[in-house]
Every structure is written in structure tokens, then in C-alpha cells.
Design a protein around this motif. Structure first.
Motif, short mmCIF file in Angstrom:
data_model
loop_
_atom_site.label_atom_id
_atom_site.label_comp_id
_atom_site.label_asym_id
_atom_site.label_seq_id
_atom_site.Cartn_x
_atom_site.Cartn_y
_atom_site.Cartn_z
N ASN A 10 0.83 -1.20 0.00
CA ASN A 10 0.00 0.00 0.00
C ASN A 10 0.87 1.26 0.00
O ASN A 10 0.56 2.23 -0.68
N SER A 13 2.17 1.91 -3.44
CA SER A 13 1.11 2.44 -4.31
C SER A 13 0.89 3.92 -4.06
O SER A 13 0.73 4.71 -4.99
N LYS A 14 0.90 4.32 -2.79
CA LYS A 14 0.70 5.74 -2.44
C LYS A 14 1.87 6.58 -2.96
O LYS A 14 1.66 7.68 -3.47
N THR A 16 3.81 5.92 -5.51
CA THR A 16 3.68 5.97 -6.97
C THR A 16 2.61 6.97 -7.38
O THR A 16 2.82 7.80 -8.28
N SER A 17 1.46 6.94 -6.71
CA SER A 17 0.37 7.86 -7.02
C SER A 17 0.78 9.32 -6.81
O SER A 17 0.36 10.20 -7.55
N ALA A 18 1.61 9.54 -5.78
CA ALA A 18 2.05 10.91 -5.46
C ALA A 18 3.29 11.31 -6.27
O ALA A 18 3.83 12.38 -6.06
N LYS A 19 3.72 10.42 -7.17
CA LYS A 19 4.90 10.65 -8.00
C LYS A 19 6.16 10.91 -7.16
O LYS A 19 6.99 11.74 -7.50
#
Length: 75
Positions: A10, A13-14, A16-19
Motif C-alpha cells: 500500500n 502504491s501511495k 507511486t500515485s504521489a509521483k
């Protein structure tokens, strides 16, 4: 032979989402002593001073508390 599916947590993933760039380091463990974090730092070749663990504690009155501390330390 099937390709090994990469592990994605998790937290990964966070990030990656926040670059936010990060590096994942994999390791194998046969036996772990009392301080898992120190053992992993040694296996990965990273200094304990640069290796951290995240702890979550449930408070009696204030809910959840999240701590990020050096692997050689205790809460």
C-alpha cells in the motif's frame, strides 16, 4: 516458466500515485533475531542510521499514532 509478480505494498502504491521516487530492495531471511530491522539493514547493506521502521500504536484516548523511528531503536 511464469515471471515472478513484483510485490507492491500500500505504501508503494501511495508513493507511486504521489509521483514520489523510491527504491524497493528485496532480501531473503532464514532466521531473525530480536531486532528484525537491524538484521534487514545488515542483509541489505544499508547503515542502521539510514534504515527506519514504521510503528502504529492504538492510544486509549487519542486513537492511532504512527511513529517512524531508526531500526535499532525501540518505542
Amino acid at each position: 516458466m511464469a515471471k515472478k509478480k513484483p510485490v507492491v505494498t500500500n505504501a508503494m502504491s501511495k508513493l507511486t500515485s504521489a509521483k514520489i521516487p523510491f527504491e524497493s530492495i528485496e532480501y531473503e531471511v532464514d532466521e531473525v533475531g530480536d531486532n528484525f530491522g537491524v538484521t534487514i539493514a545488515e542483509l541489505t547493506g544499508l547503515p542502521c542510521e539510514q534504515s527506519f521502521k514504521t510503528l502504529v500504536a492504538k492510544g486509549e484516548k487519542k486513537g492511532l499514532h504512527v511513529f517512524c523511528i531508526p531500526v535499532a531503536e525501540e518505542l
